[in-house]
Design an enzyme around this catalytic site. Structure first.
Site, mmCIF file in Angstrom:
data_model
loop_
_atom_site.group_PDB
_atom_site.id
_atom_site.type_symbol
_atom_site.label_atom_id
_atom_site.label_comp_id
_atom_site.label_asym_id
_atom_site.label_seq_id
_atom_site.Cartn_x
_atom_site.Cartn_y
_atom_site.Cartn_z
ATOM 1 N N HIS A 1 0.831 -1.208 0.000
ATOM 2 C CA HIS A 1 0.000 0.000 0.000
ATOM 3 C C HIS A 1 0.863 1.254 0.000
ATOM 4 C CE1 HIS A 1 -3.791 -2.096 0.604
ATOM 5 N NE2 HIS A 1 -3.129 -2.909 1.423
ATOM 6 N N LYS B 1 21.949 -5.269 3.047
ATOM 7 C CA LYS B 1 23.121 -4.618 2.455
ATOM 8 C C LYS B 1 24.112 -5.715 2.072
ATOM 9 C CE LYS B 1 22.645 -0.185 4.558
ATOM 10 N NZ LYS B 1 21.463 0.161 3.866
#
Length: 186
Positions: free
Chosen positions: A103, A165
């Site tokens: 959303h 990462k």
């Protein structure tokens, strides 16, 4: 909204709910892996020769593509509402969630937005990782357990953390393994 449009919306919602229940409560727990795959193919999923453990949840199987040689662990959630492609010889461990739709939290109407997810050949998605909409996981990349992937992962990269990462690099070679071929499922 007119009465006819409300009735149409009600019928559509009811059909969607029945289909959702059928896929995620009956098919996903059926004791035969072959029959599970057969039924998903009938619903429009494009699935090659794979190992697919039980207890999965799939949203919109008609936009799901899983190529040959993949192994998908138990209790995974695959959201293919915007398109999900899992390429050859990929391993996806238990309880992984892959999302293609979410959303818009800044929209007044909380509108659904998203884009496809692509997982390239020989990638390994470890247990309880989460992949968000629009991400491409590169060839031979590894996503560490519990990671949340918010952006593309380069080929051969090892990523981990929240948000994920790069934490290392996989040895660069042409991997030939087929996770499906080594499974001994009863």
């Amino acid at each position: 909204m007119s009465y006819i449009n409300r009735v149409k919306k009600y019928i559509y919602t009811w059909i969607y709910s029945v289909k959702w229940f059928y896929i995620n409560s009956i098919i996903s727990h059926f004791p035969s892996r072959g029959i599970r795959l057969f039924l998903l193919r009938l619903l429009g999923a494009k699935i090659g020769k794979i190992a697919f453990f039980s207890g999965f949840e799939i949203r919109n199987p008609k936009d799901l593509t899983i190529e040959d040689g993949c192994s998908l662990g138990p209790r995974i959630r695959l959201d293919a509402r915007k398109g999900l492609i899992i390429k050859h010889h990929t391993t996806i461990a238990a309880e992984v969630m892959i999302w293609t739709l979410h959303h818009d939290y800044n929209d007044d109407n909380f509108t659904a937005i998203g884009s496809p997810v692509i997982i390239e050949d020989h990638a390994w998605i470890c247990s309880r990782a989460i992949i968000l909409p629009g991400v491409t996981i590169g060839k031979c990349a590894v996503v560490a357990s519990g990671s949340v992937v918010t952006q593309d992962v380069p080929e051969y990269a090892i990523v981990g953390g929240i948000p994920a990462k790069i934490i290392g690099e996989r040895e660069r070679k042409e991997y030939k393994y087929n996770p499906y071929s080594k499974l001994h499922i009863i």
